[in-house]
Design a protein around this motif. Structure first.
Motif, mmCIF file in Angstrom:
data_model
loop_
_atom_site.group_PDB
_atom_site.id
_atom_site.type_symbol
_atom_site.label_atom_id
_atom_site.label_comp_id
_atom_site.label_asym_id
_atom_site.label_seq_id
_atom_site.Cartn_x
_atom_site.Cartn_y
_atom_site.Cartn_z
ATOM 1 N N THR A 69 0.800 -1.223 0.000
ATOM 2 C CA THR A 69 0.000 0.000 0.000
ATOM 3 C C THR A 69 0.835 1.275 0.000
ATOM 4 O O THR A 69 0.322 2.353 0.331
ATOM 5 C CB THR A 69 -0.948 0.024 1.215
ATOM 6 N N THR A 70 2.101 1.192 -0.373
ATOM 7 C CA THR A 70 2.975 2.364 -0.372
ATOM 8 C C THR A 70 3.085 2.959 -1.776
ATOM 9 O O THR A 70 3.332 2.240 -2.742
ATOM 10 C CB THR A 70 4.378 2.008 0.138
ATOM 11 N N ILE A 71 2.907 4.271 -1.872
ATOM 12 C CA ILE A 71 3.090 5.007 -3.114
ATOM 13 C C ILE A 71 4.286 5.932 -2.920
ATOM 14 O O ILE A 71 4.238 6.868 -2.122
ATOM 15 C CB ILE A 71 1.838 5.834 -3.474
ATOM 16 N N SER A 72 5.364 5.654 -3.639
ATOM 17 C CA SER A 72 6.609 6.402 -3.476
ATOM 18 C C SER A 72 6.728 7.498 -4.527
ATOM 19 O O SER A 72 6.306 7.337 -5.674
ATOM 20 C CB SER A 72 7.816 5.463 -3.599
ATOM 21 N N ASP A 73 7.323 8.613 -4.111
ATOM 22 C CA ASP A 73 7.555 9.705 -5.042
ATOM 23 C C ASP A 73 8.712 10.550 -4.509
ATOM 24 O O ASP A 73 9.041 10.492 -3.325
ATOM 25 C CB ASP A 73 6.296 10.561 -5.204
ATOM 26 N N CYS A 74 9.313 11.332 -5.399
ATOM 27 C CA CYS A 74 10.348 12.271 -4.995
ATOM 28 C C CYS A 74 10.004 13.638 -5.558
ATOM 29 O O CYS A 74 9.301 13.763 -6.569
ATOM 30 C CB CYS A 74 11.730 11.810 -5.454
ATOM 31 N N VAL A 75 10.514 14.667 -4.898
ATOM 32 C CA VAL A 75 10.177 16.026 -5.290
ATOM 33 C C VAL A 75 11.292 16.955 -4.822
ATOM 34 O O VAL A 75 11.933 16.698 -3.802
ATOM 35 C CB VAL A 75 8.816 16.454 -4.684
ATOM 36 N N ALA A 76 11.547 18.008 -5.585
ATOM 37 C CA ALA A 76 12.549 18.998 -5.222
ATOM 38 C C ALA A 76 11.902 20.370 -5.160
ATOM 39 O O ALA A 76 11.013 20.688 -5.958
ATOM 40 C CB ALA A 76 13.705 19.000 -6.218
ATOM 41 N N GLY A 77 12.335 21.153 -4.203
ATOM 42 C CA GLY A 77 11.832 22.511 -4.065
ATOM 43 C C GLY A 77 12.955 23.525 -4.207
ATOM 44 O O GLY A 77 14.122 23.168 -4.360
ATOM 45 N N TYR A 78 12.602 24.779 -4.176
ATOM 46 C CA TYR A 78 13.586 25.846 -4.323
ATOM 47 C C TYR A 78 13.233 26.968 -3.363
ATOM 48 O O TYR A 78 12.077 27.132 -2.950
ATOM 49 C CB TYR A 78 13.610 26.356 -5.765
ATOM 50 N N GLY A 79 14.246 27.740 -2.990
ATOM 51 C CA GLY A 79 14.037 28.838 -2.070
ATOM 52 C C GLY A 79 15.354 29.391 -1.580
ATOM 53 O O GLY A 79 16.422 28.831 -1.852
ATOM 54 N N GLY A 80 15.287 30.492 -0.844
ATOM 55 C CA GLY A 80 16.490 31.129 -0.354
ATOM 56 C C GLY A 80 17.143 30.392 0.796
ATOM 57 O O GLY A 80 18.342 30.557 1.047
ATOM 58 N N THR A 81 16.369 29.565 1.509
ATOM 59 C CA THR A 81 16.885 28.771 2.605
ATOM 60 C C THR A 81 16.435 27.326 2.417
ATOM 61 O O THR A 81 15.527 27.041 1.626
ATOM 62 C CB THR A 81 16.378 29.281 3.966
#
Length: 242
Positions: A69-81
């Motif tokens: 029942t696991t749904i895996s994903d990856c994601v990247a964000g951006y910002g000053g910190t």
């Protein structure tokens, strides 16, 4: 952005906070996860880039049966910190992957008798197994489509994705390659600019080469200047062709 990764407990607290706000129900941190109502939880997967703004998030529909029942994903964000980048990453994940998963949780909590298939449609859209804009043989829950970029055409790829049925184009490359017949998470991330382009399909968290090639071959906009990207996520529930 600084290069120090946030502690896991801090990231999970941020995930829990966003999920609580999105659902109106409490999500708490404990036992190494962001724990939601019922059996749902989110755990941090193995990071595969090392970037402090990158997250691997495993959404577990039933923490007692994580393998199925696991749904895996990856994601990247951006910002000053780092905190800003992680917060942005969680928002992107919630607006795409999370929306499809929360839709499934809403259905599990109680089908909506006012809709033909019982799905409430509060968080994501639906395509039946025989819908020409869907994935043949599978019920598809289509999460949100998020875009970002720079320049006058920063939203060009997102606008194209909103107006284009992706699933019929991807299905021939994806069908029969999943390794299980239920709960398949498909992420599409694509776009770019003059410096190059990216087209990536991930199925259950793993890079899918044939799907990525099919995505790259589509006629989404290639801006003459600036950058334009789009990301979306589709949850395939069950192979109904057997």
């Amino acid at each position: 952005m600084d290069e120090v990764r946030l502690p896991d407990a801090t990231v999970l607290a941020m995930v829990a906070g966003h999920l609580s706000a999105a659902t109106g129900r409490p999500w708490d941190v404990g036992d190494g996860m962001a724990k939601g109502p019922g059996t749902a939880g989110v755990v941090l997967g193995d990071d595969h880039t090392g970037s402090p703004g990158h997250l691997d998030l495993d959404f577990v529909l039933d923490v007692g049966r994580p393998q199925d029942t696991t749904i895996s994903d990856c994601v990247a964000g951006y910002g000053g910190t780092t905190e800003e980048a992680v917060d942005r990453a969680i928002q992107i994940w919630l607006g795409t992957t999370g929306s499809a998963l929360l839709e499934l949780l809403a259905f599990r909590d109680g089908p909506d008798p006012a809709t033909p298939d019982g799905f409430p449609g509060a968080y994501a859209g639906h395509f039946a197994p025989d819908d020409p804009d869907g994935f043949p043989g599978w019920h598809a829950v289509h999460g949100g489509i998020i875009g970002w970029g720079t320049g006058d055409d920063h939203d060009a790829v997102q606008r194209w994705a909103v107006g284009t049925a992706l699933l019929p184009h991807l299905a021939p490359a994806l069908k029969g390659t999943f390794g299980r017949d239920h709960l398949i998470g498909v992420k599409a991330f694509f776009g770019g600019g003059q410096g190059g382009e990216t087209a990536e399909i991930r199925a259950n968290g793993a890079h899918h080469e044939a799907g990525s090639q099919a995505l790259a071959a589509l006629d989404w906009p290639r801006p003459a200047s600036g950058l334009a990207y789009a990301r979306t996520f589709i949850l395939l529930l069950h192979d109904e062709t057997d």
